[in-house]
Scaffold this active site. Structure first.
Site, PDB file in Angstrom:
ATOM      1  N   MET A 122       0.825  -1.210   0.000  1.00 35.38           N
ATOM      2  CA  MET A 122       0.000   0.000   0.000  1.00 35.38           C
ATOM      3  C   MET A 122       0.859   1.259   0.000  1.00 35.38           C
ATOM      4  O   MET A 122       0.492   2.269  -0.597  1.00 35.38           O
ATOM      5  CB  MET A 122      -0.976  -0.002   1.183  1.00 35.38           C
ATOM      6  CG  MET A 122      -1.978  -1.150   1.139  1.00 35.38           C
ATOM      7  SD  MET A 122      -2.775  -1.415  -0.463  1.00 35.38           S
ATOM      8  CE  MET A 122      -3.579   0.137  -0.723  1.00 35.38           C
ATOM      9  N   ASP A 137      -1.560  17.927 -11.019  1.00 31.73           N
ATOM     10  CA  ASP A 137      -1.862  19.233 -10.438  1.00 31.73           C
ATOM     11  C   ASP A 137      -0.943  20.317 -11.001  1.00 31.73           C
ATOM     12  O   ASP A 137      -1.383  21.426 -11.295  1.00 31.73           O
ATOM     13  CB  ASP A 137      -1.743  19.173  -8.914  1.00 31.73           C
ATOM     14  CG  ASP A 137      -2.076  20.505  -8.267  1.00 31.73           C
ATOM     15  OD1 ASP A 137      -3.168  21.043  -8.537  1.00 31.73           O
ATOM     16  OD2 ASP A 137      -1.242  21.011  -7.498  1.00 31.73           O
TER      17      ASP A 137
END
Length: 167
Positions: A122, A137
């Site tokens: 993870m 972004d």
């Protein structure tokens, strides 16, 4: 009242208790071993955004360096972001970013390592996602049509289940 899980005979879902409620896996009895996970992902962008990326002329700054730092930070915080994921003191999170003109875009590979009782898949996957989101972004003023694709585990090693590699 929690509904009992519908599971195949003999199957065990590790994040559900006997009543079917969400539960964090107890890793106390597991041995601490060296663990490693590698994940990858892709950002596809327009030729204009790609040109800004590789030229270093992006007004928001150096996309690769900012995205790399963001990915490392994100990988270290996977346990805070994902419910029931253990908070791990990652020994290392590395982020490799390769501009790829054939996409055009970026290929990102992240490696996470730890000596611990549970895997770091993870952490590696989160590092890839945060790296790609940060690049998006920083380039979105030029290209809002970018796509983030194929975030996936490539390999993992360590622990009771041993090694695994994508075929």
């Amino acid at each position: 009242m929690a509904k009992k899980p519908n599971r195949p005979e003999g199957a065990s879902l590790t994040h559900l208790d006997d009543d079917g409620s969400a539960a964090m896996v107890d890793v106390t009895a597991k041995a601490s071993t060296a663990r490693r996970a590698v994940a990858e992902g892709v950002l596809r962008c327009s030729p204009d955004a790609y040109s800004l990326l590789v030229s270093g002329g992006n007004p928001k700054g150096d996309v690769e360096q900012v995205a790399r730092v963001a990915g490392i930070m994100g990988g270290k915080r996977a346990g805070e972001l994902i419910p029931l994921c253990h908070v791990l003191p990652a020994a290392s999170v590395t982020v490799d970013i390769e501009p790829d003109e054939s996409l055009p875009g970026l290929r990102v590979t992240c490696t996470a390592t730890i000596n611990g009782r549970t895997g770091v898949e993870m952490e590696a996957l989160t590092a890839v996602a945060i790296t790609l989101l940060t690049a998006y972004d920083m380039l979105k003023a030029v290209d809002r049509g970018m796509t983030i694709q194929s975030i996936r585990l490539v390999e993992k090693s360590g622990g009771r289940s041993g090694s695994w590699r994508r075929g």
